[in-house]
Scaffold this active site. Structure first.
Site, PDB file in Angstrom:
ATOM      1  N   ARG A   1       3.270   7.991   9.288  1.00 32.43           N
ATOM      2  CA  ARG A   1       3.095   9.434   9.040  1.00 32.43           C
ATOM      3  C   ARG A   1       2.042  10.067   9.944  1.00 32.43           C
ATOM      4  O   ARG A   1       2.187  11.207  10.368  1.00 32.43           O
ATOM      5  CB  ARG A   1       2.690   9.648   7.573  1.00 32.43           C
TER       6      ARG A   1
ATOM      7  N   HIS B   1      14.132   4.219  11.997  1.00 33.96           N
ATOM      8  CA  HIS B   1      13.801   4.391  10.573  1.00 33.96           C
ATOM      9  C   HIS B   1      14.532   5.610  10.009  1.00 33.96           C
ATOM     10  O   HIS B   1      14.729   6.602  10.724  1.00 33.96           O
ATOM     11  CB  HIS B   1      12.282   4.569  10.477  1.00 33.96           C
TER      12      HIS B   1
ATOM     13  N   ASP C   1       0.801  -1.227   0.000  1.00 34.98           N
ATOM     14  CA  ASP C   1       0.000   0.000   0.000  1.00 34.98           C
ATOM     15  C   ASP C   1       0.830   1.272   0.000  1.00 34.98           C
ATOM     16  O   ASP C   1       0.372   2.319   0.441  1.00 34.98           O
ATOM     17  CB  ASP C   1      -0.901  -0.014   1.247  1.00 34.98           C
TER      18      ASP C   1
ATOM     19  N   GLU D   1      -1.117  -8.935  -1.048  1.00 34.93           N
ATOM     20  CA  GLU D   1      -1.598  -8.348   0.214  1.00 34.93           C
ATOM     21  C   GLU D   1      -2.774  -7.405  -0.076  1.00 34.93           C
ATOM     22  O   GLU D   1      -2.817  -6.254   0.360  1.00 34.93           O
ATOM     23  CB  GLU D   1      -0.482  -7.605   0.967  1.00 34.93           C
TER      24      GLU D   1
ATOM     25  N   GLU E   1      -1.792   5.185   3.388  1.00 34.56           N
ATOM     26  CA  GLU E   1      -1.858   3.804   2.906  1.00 34.56           C
ATOM     27  C   GLU E   1      -3.285   3.301   2.670  1.00 34.56           C
ATOM     28  O   GLU E   1      -3.528   2.502   1.766  1.00 34.56           O
ATOM     29  CB  GLU E   1      -1.137   2.864   3.877  1.00 34.56           C
TER      30      GLU E   1
ATOM     31  N   HIS F   1       7.290   4.415  12.474  1.00 32.11           N
ATOM     32  CA  HIS F   1       7.517   5.301  11.327  1.00 32.11           C
ATOM     33  C   HIS F   1       6.255   5.893  10.719  1.00 32.11           C
ATOM     34  O   HIS F   1       6.310   6.594   9.713  1.00 32.11           O
ATOM     35  CB  HIS F   1       8.266   4.550  10.223  1.00 32.11           C
TER      36      HIS F   1
HETATM   37  C1  UD1 Z   1       7.240   4.436   3.414  1.00 31.49           C
HETATM   38  C2  UD1 Z   1       5.785   4.218   2.998  1.00 31.49           C
HETATM   39  C3  UD1 Z   1       5.008   3.504   4.102  1.00 31.49           C
HETATM   40  C4  UD1 Z   1       5.735   2.235   4.541  1.00 31.49           C
HETATM   41  C5  UD1 Z   1       7.163   2.581   4.915  1.00 31.49           C
HETATM   42  C6  UD1 Z   1       7.950   1.330   5.238  1.00 31.49           C
HETATM   43  C7  UD1 Z   1       4.641   5.852   1.557  1.00 31.49           C
HETATM   44  C8  UD1 Z   1       3.983   7.177   1.503  1.00 31.49           C
HETATM   45  N1  UD1 Z   1       5.125   5.507   2.766  1.00 31.49           N
HETATM   46  O1  UD1 Z   1       7.281   5.373   4.493  1.00 31.49           O
HETATM   47  O2  UD1 Z   1       3.712   3.158   3.638  1.00 31.49           O
HETATM   48  O3  UD1 Z   1       5.062   1.663   5.626  1.00 31.49           O
HETATM   49  O4  UD1 Z   1       7.813   3.222   3.803  1.00 31.49           O
HETATM   50  O5  UD1 Z   1       9.159   1.650   5.881  1.00 31.49           O
HETATM   51  O6  UD1 Z   1       4.724   5.148   0.573  1.00 31.49           O
HETATM   52  N2  UD1 Z   1      14.833   7.548   3.576  1.00 31.49           N
HETATM   53  C9  UD1 Z   1      16.178   7.397   3.289  1.00 31.49           C
HETATM   54  N3  UD1 Z   1      16.596   6.174   2.833  1.00 31.49           N
HETATM   55  C10 UD1 Z   1      15.772   5.110   2.698  1.00 31.49           C
HETATM   56  C11 UD1 Z   1      14.432   5.287   3.010  1.00 31.49           C
HETATM   57  C12 UD1 Z   1      13.960   6.512   3.439  1.00 31.49           C
HETATM   58  O7  UD1 Z   1      16.964   8.310   3.422  1.00 31.49           O
HETATM   59  O8  UD1 Z   1      16.237   4.040   2.309  1.00 31.49           O
HETATM   60  C13 UD1 Z   1      14.352   8.899   4.027  1.00 31.49           C
HETATM   61  C14 UD1 Z   1      14.376   9.920   2.862  1.00 31.49           C
HETATM   62  O9  UD1 Z   1      14.694  11.182   3.354  1.00 31.49           O
HETATM   63  C15 UD1 Z   1      12.925   9.880   2.360  1.00 31.49           C
HETATM   64  C16 UD1 Z   1      12.190   9.730   3.693  1.00 31.49           C
HETATM   65  O10 UD1 Z   1      12.996   8.827   4.462  1.00 31.49           O
HETATM   66  O11 UD1 Z   1      12.537  11.020   1.635  1.00 31.49           O
HETATM   67  C17 UD1 Z   1      10.773   9.251   3.595  1.00 31.49           C
HETATM   68  O12 UD1 Z   1      10.669   8.057   2.800  1.00 31.49           O
HETATM   69  P1  UD1 Z   1       9.221   7.616   2.225  1.00 31.49           P
HETATM   70  O13 UD1 Z   1       9.400   6.349   1.479  1.00 31.49           O
HETATM   71  O14 UD1 Z   1       8.573   8.762   1.524  1.00 31.49           O
HETATM   72  O15 UD1 Z   1       8.358   7.371   3.539  1.00 31.49           O
HETATM   73  P2  UD1 Z   1       8.532   6.337   4.710  1.00 31.49           P
HETATM   74  O16 UD1 Z   1       8.253   7.051   5.985  1.00 31.49           O
HETATM   75  O17 UD1 Z   1       9.818   5.608   4.564  1.00 31.49           O
HETATM   76  N1  UDP Z   2      12.629  -4.626   9.401  1.00 29.32           N
HETATM   77  C1  UDP Z   2      13.983  -4.790   9.122  1.00 29.32           C
HETATM   78  N2  UDP Z   2      14.893  -3.991   9.774  1.00 29.32           N
HETATM   79  C2  UDP Z   2      14.526  -3.042  10.686  1.00 29.32           C
HETATM   80  C3  UDP Z   2      13.140  -2.868  10.945  1.00 29.32           C
HETATM   81  C4  UDP Z   2      12.223  -3.662  10.274  1.00 29.32           C
HETATM   82  O1  UDP Z   2      14.362  -5.639   8.317  1.00 29.32           O
HETATM   83  O2  UDP Z   2      15.411  -2.364  11.242  1.00 29.32           O
HETATM   84  C5  UDP Z   2      11.644  -5.466   8.673  1.00 29.32           C
HETATM   85  C6  UDP Z   2      10.567  -6.136   9.498  1.00 29.32           C
HETATM   86  O3  UDP Z   2      10.978  -7.406   9.941  1.00 29.32           O
HETATM   87  C7  UDP Z   2       9.391  -6.222   8.536  1.00 29.32           C
HETATM   88  C8  UDP Z   2       9.564  -4.998   7.674  1.00 29.32           C
HETATM   89  O4  UDP Z   2      10.925  -4.583   7.828  1.00 29.32           O
HETATM   90  O5  UDP Z   2       9.460  -7.370   7.702  1.00 29.32           O
HETATM   91  C9  UDP Z   2       8.615  -3.922   8.120  1.00 29.32           C
HETATM   92  O6  UDP Z   2       8.940  -2.707   7.522  1.00 29.32           O
HETATM   93  P1  UDP Z   2       8.384  -1.311   8.027  1.00 29.32           P
HETATM   94  O7  UDP Z   2       8.048  -1.390   9.478  1.00 29.32           O
HETATM   95  O8  UDP Z   2       9.364  -0.296   7.573  1.00 29.32           O
HETATM   96  O9  UDP Z   2       7.082  -1.107   7.129  1.00 29.32           O
HETATM   97  P2  UDP Z   2       5.535  -1.558   7.282  1.00 29.32           P
HETATM   98  O10 UDP Z   2       5.490  -3.028   7.442  1.00 29.32           O
HETATM   99  O11 UDP Z   2       4.962  -0.817   8.439  1.00 29.32           O
HETATM  100  O12 UDP Z   2       4.938  -1.082   6.001  1.00 29.32           O
END
Ligand code: UD1
Ligand code: UDP
Length: 400
Positions: free
Chosen positions: A220, A251, A102, A124, A138, A218
Protein backbone atom coordinates in the site's frame (compact mmCIF):
# COMPACT_ATOMS: atom_id res chain seq x y z
CA UNK A 1 -2.37 -39.79 33.03
CA UNK A 2 -5.93 -38.63 33.49
CA UNK A 3 -8.62 -37.89 30.97
CA UNK A 4 -7.92 -34.81 28.83
CA UNK A 5 -10.67 -32.72 27.30
CA UNK A 6 -10.03 -31.90 23.61
CA UNK A 7 -9.06 -28.29 23.02
CA UNK A 8 -10.78 -26.45 20.23
CA UNK A 9 -8.38 -24.21 18.32
CA UNK A 10 -9.74 -21.70 15.83
CA UNK A 11 -7.11 -20.85 13.22
CA UNK A 12 -8.02 -17.71 11.28
CA UNK A 13 -6.48 -16.73 7.94
CA UNK A 14 -7.54 -13.84 5.72
CA UNK A 15 -5.11 -13.47 2.85
CA UNK A 16 -2.91 -15.55 0.55
CA UNK A 17 0.26 -15.44 2.69
CA UNK A 18 -1.65 -16.31 5.88
CA UNK A 19 -3.08 -19.36 4.14
CA UNK A 20 0.35 -20.55 3.01
CA UNK A 21 1.93 -19.84 6.38
CA UNK A 22 -0.71 -21.55 8.55
CA UNK A 23 -0.86 -24.81 6.58
CA UNK A 24 1.95 -26.57 8.45
CA UNK A 25 0.55 -25.49 11.82
CA UNK A 26 -2.92 -26.80 10.95
CA UNK A 27 -1.38 -30.08 9.83
CA UNK A 28 0.72 -30.43 12.98
CA UNK A 29 -2.29 -29.71 15.22
CA UNK A 30 -4.43 -32.19 13.28
CA UNK A 31 -1.71 -34.79 13.75
CA UNK A 32 -2.67 -34.71 17.46
CA UNK A 33 -6.40 -35.51 17.11
CA UNK A 34 -6.78 -36.76 20.69
CA UNK A 35 -5.76 -33.39 21.97
CA UNK A 36 -6.89 -30.76 19.43
CA UNK A 37 -10.05 -30.06 17.54
CA UNK A 38 -8.98 -27.62 14.79
CA UNK A 39 -11.35 -25.27 12.99
CA UNK A 40 -9.77 -23.52 10.00
CA UNK A 41 -11.60 -20.26 9.33
CA UNK A 42 -11.12 -18.03 6.27
CA UNK A 43 -12.10 -14.45 7.00
CA UNK A 44 -12.69 -13.95 3.26
CA UNK A 45 -10.46 -10.82 3.18
CA UNK A 46 -9.00 -12.39 -0.01
CA UNK A 47 -12.03 -13.97 -1.62
CA UNK A 48 -10.13 -15.62 -4.49
CA UNK A 49 -6.47 -15.70 -3.50
CA UNK A 50 -6.86 -17.45 -0.12
CA UNK A 51 -8.85 -20.50 -1.27
CA UNK A 52 -6.47 -20.74 -4.26
CA UNK A 53 -3.49 -20.87 -1.94
CA UNK A 54 -5.02 -23.53 0.33
CA UNK A 55 -6.25 -25.76 -2.50
CA UNK A 56 -2.74 -26.72 -3.62
CA UNK A 57 -2.19 -28.19 -0.15
CA UNK A 58 -5.46 -30.14 -0.35
CA UNK A 59 -7.02 -27.94 2.35
CA UNK A 60 -10.31 -26.03 2.46
CA UNK A 61 -11.56 -23.64 5.10
CA UNK A 62 -14.14 -25.18 7.47
CA UNK A 63 -15.79 -21.77 7.77
CA UNK A 64 -15.72 -18.72 5.48
CA UNK A 65 -16.75 -15.33 6.87
CA UNK A 66 -16.89 -13.80 3.38
CA UNK A 67 -16.03 -10.21 4.36
CA UNK A 68 -14.33 -8.97 1.15
CA UNK A 69 -15.72 -6.05 -0.87
CA UNK A 70 -14.19 -4.56 -4.04
CA UNK A 71 -11.33 -2.09 -3.39
CA UNK A 72 -12.07 -2.34 0.33
CA UNK A 73 -10.94 0.42 2.69
CA UNK A 74 -9.23 -0.53 5.93
CA UNK A 75 -12.13 0.73 8.07
CA UNK A 76 -14.89 -1.00 6.12
CA UNK A 77 -12.87 -4.22 6.11
CA UNK A 78 -12.17 -3.94 9.86
CA UNK A 79 -15.78 -3.28 10.82
CA UNK A 80 -17.05 -6.22 8.77
CA UNK A 81 -14.37 -8.40 10.34
CA UNK A 82 -15.16 -7.39 13.93
CA UNK A 83 -18.82 -8.40 13.61
CA UNK A 84 -18.12 -11.67 11.82
CA UNK A 85 -15.23 -12.76 14.03
CA UNK A 86 -17.03 -11.94 17.26
CA UNK A 87 -20.00 -14.03 16.21
CA UNK A 88 -17.61 -16.86 15.29
CA UNK A 89 -16.03 -16.83 18.76
CA UNK A 90 -19.43 -16.80 20.42
CA UNK A 91 -20.52 -19.81 18.39
CA UNK A 92 -17.31 -21.88 18.53
CA UNK A 93 -16.14 -20.95 22.05
CA UNK A 94 -12.50 -21.91 21.31
CA UNK A 95 -9.84 -22.67 23.93
CA UNK A 96 -7.44 -20.56 21.87
CA UNK A 97 -7.20 -18.62 18.61
CA UNK A 98 -4.22 -18.72 16.25
CA UNK A 99 -3.39 -15.94 13.81
CA UNK A 100 -0.41 -15.46 11.48
CA UNK A 101 1.35 -12.28 10.42
CA UNK A 102 0.18 -8.69 10.23
CA UNK A 103 -2.87 -8.18 8.01
CA UNK A 104 -6.13 -6.50 8.98
CA UNK A 105 -7.70 -9.94 9.55
CA UNK A 106 -4.97 -10.77 12.05
CA UNK A 107 -5.25 -7.49 13.93
CA UNK A 108 -9.03 -7.64 14.26
CA UNK A 109 -9.15 -11.37 15.06
CA UNK A 110 -6.58 -10.87 17.85
CA UNK A 111 -8.37 -7.85 19.33
CA UNK A 112 -11.79 -9.52 19.21
CA UNK A 113 -10.33 -12.57 20.99
CA UNK A 114 -8.77 -10.32 23.63
CA UNK A 115 -12.17 -8.71 24.23
CA UNK A 116 -13.63 -12.19 24.85
CA UNK A 117 -10.74 -13.30 27.07
CA UNK A 118 -9.66 -15.99 24.62
CA UNK A 119 -5.89 -16.57 24.52
CA UNK A 120 -4.23 -15.78 21.18
CA UNK A 121 -1.15 -17.43 19.68
CA UNK A 122 0.65 -15.21 17.17
CA UNK A 123 2.60 -16.96 14.42
CA UNK A 124 5.41 -14.84 12.90
CA UNK A 125 5.57 -12.59 15.95
CA UNK A 126 8.16 -9.90 16.60
CA UNK A 127 8.87 -8.57 13.10
CA UNK A 128 9.52 -4.84 13.35
CA UNK A 129 10.53 -2.17 10.85
CA UNK A 130 10.59 0.33 13.78
CA UNK A 131 8.70 2.81 11.58
CA UNK A 132 4.96 2.82 12.27
CA UNK A 133 4.15 4.01 8.71
CA UNK A 134 6.14 1.34 6.83
CA UNK A 135 4.90 -1.15 5.85
CA UNK A 136 1.45 0.40 6.04
CA UNK A 137 -0.65 -0.65 7.92
CA UNK A 138 1.21 -3.87 8.80
CA UNK A 139 3.69 -2.40 11.32
CA UNK A 140 0.80 -1.07 13.41
CA UNK A 141 -1.10 -4.34 13.05
CA UNK A 142 1.72 -6.52 14.27
CA UNK A 143 2.38 -4.28 17.27
CA UNK A 144 -1.29 -4.42 18.26
CA UNK A 145 -1.31 -8.20 17.91
CA UNK A 146 1.81 -8.31 20.07
CA UNK A 147 -0.14 -6.61 22.86
CA UNK A 148 -3.22 -8.82 22.53
CA UNK A 149 -1.43 -12.18 22.19
CA UNK A 150 -0.58 -14.59 25.01
CA UNK A 151 1.92 -16.70 23.05
CA UNK A 152 4.41 -15.37 20.51
CA UNK A 153 5.94 -17.63 17.85
CA UNK A 154 8.99 -15.72 16.68
CA UNK A 155 10.57 -16.85 13.41
CA UNK A 156 14.12 -15.75 14.31
CA UNK A 157 16.30 -14.73 17.25
CA UNK A 158 16.05 -11.10 16.15
CA UNK A 159 12.23 -11.23 16.27
CA UNK A 160 12.50 -12.67 19.79
CA UNK A 161 14.78 -9.82 20.86
CA UNK A 162 12.28 -7.29 19.45
CA UNK A 163 9.56 -8.84 21.63
CA UNK A 164 11.76 -8.92 24.74
CA UNK A 165 12.49 -5.22 24.20
CA UNK A 166 8.72 -4.64 24.38
CA UNK A 167 8.54 -6.40 27.78
CA UNK A 168 6.99 -9.63 26.52
CA UNK A 169 7.93 -12.28 29.12
CA UNK A 170 10.54 -14.73 27.89
CA UNK A 171 8.48 -17.81 28.74
CA UNK A 172 5.71 -16.73 26.37
CA UNK A 173 8.05 -16.54 23.34
CA UNK A 174 9.15 -19.51 21.26
CA UNK A 175 11.63 -19.23 18.39
CA UNK A 176 10.22 -21.53 15.72
CA UNK A 177 11.62 -20.55 12.31
CA UNK A 178 9.18 -19.22 9.74
CA UNK A 179 6.32 -21.54 8.80
CA UNK A 180 6.65 -20.38 5.18
CA UNK A 181 9.77 -22.54 4.91
CA UNK A 182 7.69 -25.60 5.98
CA UNK A 183 5.23 -24.86 3.17
CA UNK A 184 7.92 -24.09 0.61
CA UNK A 185 10.05 -27.18 1.20
CA UNK A 186 6.98 -29.42 1.11
CA UNK A 187 5.71 -27.86 -2.10
CA UNK A 188 9.15 -27.81 -3.75
CA UNK A 189 9.39 -31.60 -3.42
CA UNK A 190 5.94 -32.01 -4.93
CA UNK A 191 6.73 -29.66 -7.81
CA UNK A 192 9.99 -31.40 -8.63
CA UNK A 193 8.25 -34.78 -9.11
CA UNK A 194 5.05 -33.44 -10.68
CA UNK A 195 5.65 -30.12 -12.44
CA UNK A 196 2.48 -28.00 -12.67
CA UNK A 197 1.75 -26.16 -15.89
CA UNK A 198 2.61 -22.43 -16.11
CA UNK A 199 1.05 -19.87 -18.48
CA UNK A 200 2.08 -20.62 -22.12
CA UNK A 201 4.56 -17.72 -22.47
CA UNK A 202 6.27 -18.73 -19.23
CA UNK A 203 6.53 -22.35 -20.41
CA UNK A 204 8.09 -21.12 -23.64
CA UNK A 205 10.62 -18.98 -21.77
CA UNK A 206 11.67 -21.97 -19.65
CA UNK A 207 11.83 -24.29 -22.69
CA UNK A 208 14.09 -21.77 -24.50
CA UNK A 209 16.36 -21.39 -21.45
CA UNK A 210 15.65 -17.70 -21.09
CA UNK A 211 16.73 -16.12 -17.81
CA UNK A 212 13.55 -15.39 -15.89
CA UNK A 213 13.17 -12.31 -13.71
CA UNK A 214 10.16 -12.95 -11.51
CA UNK A 215 8.30 -9.85 -10.34
CA UNK A 216 5.56 -9.28 -7.72
CA UNK A 217 4.34 -6.15 -5.93
CA UNK A 218 1.39 -5.02 -3.84
CA UNK A 219 2.41 -2.80 -0.89
CA UNK A 220 0.00 0.00 0.00
CA UNK A 221 2.78 2.50 0.79
CA UNK A 222 3.94 2.20 -2.86
CA UNK A 223 0.55 2.88 -4.46
CA UNK A 224 0.71 5.74 -6.95
CA UNK A 225 4.18 7.07 -7.79
CA UNK A 226 6.04 4.11 -6.23
CA UNK A 227 4.26 1.65 -8.50
CA UNK A 228 4.73 3.86 -11.54
CA UNK A 229 8.48 3.93 -10.83
CA UNK A 230 8.57 0.16 -10.42
CA UNK A 231 6.88 -0.23 -13.82
CA UNK A 232 9.23 2.27 -15.49
CA UNK A 233 12.22 0.37 -14.10
CA UNK A 234 10.81 -2.94 -15.40
CA UNK A 235 10.36 -1.43 -18.87
CA UNK A 236 13.97 -0.26 -18.91
CA UNK A 237 15.24 -3.68 -17.69
CA UNK A 238 13.35 -5.35 -20.56
CA UNK A 239 15.02 -2.93 -23.01
CA UNK A 240 18.51 -3.48 -21.60
CA UNK A 241 18.17 -7.28 -21.47
CA UNK A 242 16.00 -8.25 -24.46
CA UNK A 243 17.04 -11.92 -24.26
CA UNK A 244 15.64 -12.26 -20.72
CA UNK A 245 11.97 -12.49 -19.74
CA UNK A 246 10.23 -10.62 -16.92
CA UNK A 247 7.27 -12.62 -15.63
CA UNK A 248 4.84 -10.74 -13.42
CA UNK A 249 1.81 -12.45 -11.81
CA UNK A 250 -0.22 -9.35 -11.00
CA UNK A 251 -1.91 -9.02 -7.57
CA UNK A 252 -5.72 -8.66 -7.72
CA UNK A 253 -5.78 -5.36 -5.82
CA UNK A 254 -7.28 -2.82 -8.29
CA UNK A 255 -4.70 -0.22 -7.17
CA UNK A 256 -2.01 -2.54 -8.48
CA UNK A 257 -3.73 -4.01 -11.53
CA UNK A 258 -4.70 -0.59 -12.92
CA UNK A 259 -1.17 0.86 -13.08
CA UNK A 260 0.54 -2.36 -14.11
CA UNK A 261 -1.85 -2.98 -17.01
CA UNK A 262 -1.69 0.64 -18.10
CA UNK A 263 2.12 0.81 -18.18
CA UNK A 264 3.25 -2.74 -18.97
CA UNK A 265 0.61 -4.59 -21.00
CA UNK A 266 2.00 -5.61 -24.39
CA UNK A 267 5.60 -4.51 -23.63
CA UNK A 268 8.13 -6.80 -25.35
CA UNK A 269 9.88 -9.19 -22.94
CA UNK A 270 7.32 -8.63 -20.16
CA UNK A 271 4.80 -11.38 -19.43
CA UNK A 272 1.84 -10.37 -17.27
CA UNK A 273 -0.48 -13.04 -15.85
CA UNK A 274 -3.06 -13.36 -13.05
CA UNK A 275 -1.85 -14.51 -9.61
CA UNK A 276 -0.69 -18.13 -9.69
CA UNK A 277 -1.72 -20.74 -7.19
CA UNK A 278 1.10 -21.81 -4.87
CA UNK A 279 2.22 -24.93 -6.71
CA UNK A 280 2.93 -23.27 -10.09
CA UNK A 281 4.28 -20.20 -8.29
CA UNK A 282 6.87 -22.34 -6.48
CA UNK A 283 7.88 -23.85 -9.84
CA UNK A 284 8.22 -20.35 -11.27
CA UNK A 285 10.36 -19.19 -8.33
CA UNK A 286 12.49 -22.32 -8.67
CA UNK A 287 12.92 -21.69 -12.43
CA UNK A 288 13.78 -18.01 -12.07
CA UNK A 289 17.20 -16.36 -12.15
CA UNK A 290 16.37 -13.33 -10.04
CA UNK A 291 13.35 -12.10 -8.06
CA UNK A 292 12.16 -8.49 -7.84
CA UNK A 293 9.46 -8.07 -5.20
CA UNK A 294 8.04 -6.12 -2.27
CA UNK A 295 6.47 -9.27 -0.78
CA UNK A 296 7.24 -10.33 2.77
CA UNK A 297 6.86 -14.05 2.11
CA UNK A 298 8.95 -14.07 -1.04
CA UNK A 299 11.83 -12.37 0.79
CA UNK A 300 11.82 -15.43 3.05
CA UNK A 301 11.33 -18.02 0.32
CA UNK A 302 13.89 -16.79 -2.25
CA UNK A 303 16.97 -17.64 -0.17
CA UNK A 304 15.79 -21.25 0.35
CA UNK A 305 15.73 -21.69 -3.41
CA UNK A 306 19.11 -20.00 -3.89
CA UNK A 307 17.58 -16.98 -5.65
CA UNK A 308 18.75 -13.42 -5.04
CA UNK A 309 15.77 -11.28 -4.01
CA UNK A 310 15.80 -7.56 -4.80
CA UNK A 311 13.37 -5.95 -2.37
CA UNK A 312 11.52 -2.98 -3.89
CA UNK A 313 10.94 -1.21 -0.58
CA UNK A 314 12.67 1.55 1.38
CA UNK A 315 12.68 -0.43 4.63
CA UNK A 316 12.12 -4.05 5.64
CA UNK A 317 11.03 -5.73 8.86
CA UNK A 318 12.98 -8.76 7.66
CA UNK A 319 16.60 -7.53 7.96
CA UNK A 320 18.01 -11.06 8.44
CA UNK A 321 18.12 -11.69 4.69
CA UNK A 322 19.58 -8.26 4.01
CA UNK A 323 22.29 -8.77 6.64
CA UNK A 324 23.09 -12.19 5.19
CA UNK A 325 23.36 -10.50 1.76
CA UNK A 326 20.80 -12.61 -0.09
CA UNK A 327 18.10 -9.92 0.00
CA UNK A 328 19.06 -6.51 -1.35
CA UNK A 329 16.96 -3.43 -0.61
CA UNK A 330 16.53 -1.49 -3.87
CA UNK A 331 13.78 0.98 -2.88
CA UNK A 332 11.16 2.24 -5.29
CA UNK A 333 13.17 4.67 -7.40
CA UNK A 334 13.89 3.83 -11.05
CA UNK A 335 17.66 4.47 -10.68
CA UNK A 336 18.24 2.20 -7.68
CA UNK A 337 16.15 -0.69 -9.02
CA UNK A 338 17.93 -0.44 -12.37
CA UNK A 339 21.42 -0.15 -10.95
CA UNK A 340 21.26 -3.30 -8.80
CA UNK A 341 19.31 -5.39 -11.30
CA UNK A 342 21.74 -4.47 -14.08
CA UNK A 343 24.71 -5.39 -11.89
CA UNK A 344 23.34 -8.84 -11.02
CA UNK A 345 22.24 -9.57 -14.58
CA UNK A 346 25.61 -8.51 -16.05
CA UNK A 347 28.14 -9.73 -13.48
CA UNK A 348 28.09 -13.52 -13.09
CA UNK A 349 30.46 -13.49 -10.11
CA UNK A 350 28.42 -10.92 -8.20
CA UNK A 351 25.32 -13.01 -8.92
CA UNK A 352 26.89 -16.29 -7.73
CA UNK A 353 28.13 -14.78 -4.48
CA UNK A 354 24.58 -13.66 -3.61
CA UNK A 355 22.85 -16.87 -4.74
CA UNK A 356 25.13 -19.05 -2.59
CA UNK A 357 24.05 -17.49 0.73
CA UNK A 358 22.12 -19.71 3.19
CA UNK A 359 18.48 -19.11 4.15
CA UNK A 360 18.21 -17.52 7.62
CA UNK A 361 14.48 -18.16 8.08
CA UNK A 362 14.01 -21.73 9.28
CA UNK A 363 14.43 -25.46 8.76
CA UNK A 364 10.91 -26.54 7.75
CA UNK A 365 9.77 -27.78 11.19
CA UNK A 366 8.14 -24.66 12.61
CA UNK A 367 4.59 -26.04 12.55
CA UNK A 368 5.51 -29.02 14.75
CA UNK A 369 7.23 -26.76 17.29
CA UNK A 370 4.16 -24.55 17.54
CA UNK A 371 1.80 -27.52 18.01
CA UNK A 372 3.99 -29.01 20.78
CA UNK A 373 4.21 -25.67 22.59
CA UNK A 374 0.43 -25.25 22.45
CA UNK A 375 -0.10 -28.73 23.73
CA UNK A 376 2.12 -28.07 26.75
CA UNK A 377 0.52 -24.71 27.47
CA UNK A 378 -3.05 -25.86 27.05
CA UNK A 379 -2.48 -28.88 29.30
CA UNK A 380 -1.43 -26.38 31.97
CA UNK A 381 -4.32 -24.14 30.97
CA UNK A 382 -6.70 -26.57 32.73
CA UNK A 383 -5.56 -25.02 35.97
CA UNK A 384 -4.89 -21.49 34.75
CA UNK A 385 -7.22 -18.92 33.33
CA UNK A 386 -6.64 -16.11 30.93
CA UNK A 387 -6.48 -13.40 33.64
CA UNK A 388 -3.58 -15.24 35.32
CA UNK A 389 -1.91 -15.41 31.94
CA UNK A 390 -2.31 -11.70 31.37
CA UNK A 391 -1.03 -10.86 34.85
CA UNK A 392 2.11 -12.79 34.01
CA UNK A 393 2.30 -11.03 30.65
CA UNK A 394 2.21 -7.55 32.19
CA UNK A 395 5.42 -6.66 34.01
CA UNK A 396 5.12 -4.39 37.05
CA UNK A 397 5.25 -0.66 36.34
CA UNK A 398 8.72 0.88 36.76
CA UNK A 399 9.30 2.42 40.23
CA UNK A 400 9.49 6.22 40.37
C1 UD1 B 1 -3.47 -7.63 1.91
C2 UD1 B 1 -2.89 -7.21 3.26
C3 UD1 B 1 -1.37 -7.15 3.21
C4 UD1 B 1 -0.79 -8.45 2.65
C5 UD1 B 1 -1.45 -8.76 1.32
C6 UD1 B 1 -1.00 -10.10 0.80
C7 UD1 B 1 -4.12 -5.65 4.72
C8 UD1 B 1 -4.50 -4.24 4.95
N1 UD1 B 1 -3.37 -5.87 3.62
O1 UD1 B 1 -3.22 -6.59 0.96
O2 UD1 B 1 -0.84 -6.92 4.50
O3 UD1 B 1 0.59 -8.32 2.50
O4 UD1 B 1 -2.88 -8.82 1.49
O5 UD1 B 1 -1.34 -10.26 -0.56
O6 UD1 B 1 -4.48 -6.53 5.47
N2 UD1 B 1 -8.86 -8.67 -4.19
C9 UD1 B 1 -9.68 -9.52 -4.91
N3 UD1 B 1 -9.58 -10.86 -4.65
C10 UD1 B 1 -8.71 -11.39 -3.76
C11 UD1 B 1 -7.89 -10.51 -3.06
C12 UD1 B 1 -7.98 -9.14 -3.27
O7 UD1 B 1 -10.46 -9.10 -5.74
O8 UD1 B 1 -8.67 -12.61 -3.61
C13 UD1 B 1 -8.99 -7.19 -4.43
C14 UD1 B 1 -10.33 -6.64 -3.86
O9 UD1 B 1 -10.80 -5.62 -4.67
C15 UD1 B 1 -9.90 -6.10 -2.49
C16 UD1 B 1 -8.53 -5.53 -2.84
O10 UD1 B 1 -7.96 -6.48 -3.75
O11 UD1 B 1 -10.78 -5.14 -1.95
C17 UD1 B 1 -7.62 -5.27 -1.68
O12 UD1 B 1 -7.50 -6.42 -0.83
P1 UD1 B 1 -6.93 -6.23 0.68
O13 UD1 B 1 -6.89 -7.57 1.31
O14 UD1 B 1 -7.66 -5.14 1.38
O15 UD1 B 1 -5.45 -5.68 0.44
P2 UD1 B 1 -4.21 -6.33 -0.27
O16 UD1 B 1 -3.55 -5.28 -1.08
O17 UD1 B 1 -4.60 -7.60 -0.93
N1 UDP C 1 2.49 -16.29 -4.12
C1 UDP C 1 1.68 -17.16 -4.86
N2 UDP C 1 1.25 -16.77 -6.10
C2 UDP C 1 1.58 -15.56 -6.66
C3 UDP C 1 2.39 -14.68 -5.89
C4 UDP C 1 2.81 -15.07 -4.63
O1 UDP C 1 1.36 -18.26 -4.41
O2 UDP C 1 1.16 -15.28 -7.80
C5 UDP C 1 2.92 -16.70 -2.77
C6 UDP C 1 4.39 -16.53 -2.43
O3 UDP C 1 5.13 -17.68 -2.76
C7 UDP C 1 4.38 -16.28 -0.93
C8 UDP C 1 3.07 -15.56 -0.71
O4 UDP C 1 2.26 -15.83 -1.86
O5 UDP C 1 4.35 -17.48 -0.18
C9 UDP C 1 3.32 -14.08 -0.57
O6 UDP C 1 2.12 -13.38 -0.63
P1 UDP C 1 2.05 -11.81 -0.87
O7 UDP C 1 3.26 -11.34 -1.60
O8 UDP C 1 0.71 -11.55 -1.46
O9 UDP C 1 2.00 -11.24 0.62
P2 UDP C 1 3.13 -10.82 1.70
O10 UDP C 1 4.01 -11.99 1.92
O11 UDP C 1 3.84 -9.63 1.17
O12 UDP C 1 2.32 -10.46 2.89
Amino acid sequence: MGWVMKKKIVVIAGTRPEAIKTVSVVRALRALPDFFDVVLCASGQHREMLPQALADFGLRPDINLDVMTEAQTLSVLSSRLFLAVDELYLRENPAAVLVQGDTTTVQVAALAAFYRHIPVGHIEAGLRSHNIAVPFPEELNRRVVGLAASWHFAPTGLARRNLLAEQIPEENILVTGNTVIDALLWMRELVRVDAPLLPAEAEEAIARNRRIILVTGHRRESFGEGFRNICRALLEISRRFPEDRLIYPVHLNPNVRGVVNELLAGAPGIILCPPLTYKPFVRLMDSSYLILTDSGGIQEEGPSLGKPVLVMRELTERPEGVEAGVNILVGTTVEKILETTTRLLSDREAYQSVAAIKNPYGDGRSGERIAQFLRNRLERFNIENVETLWRRASPPAPQA
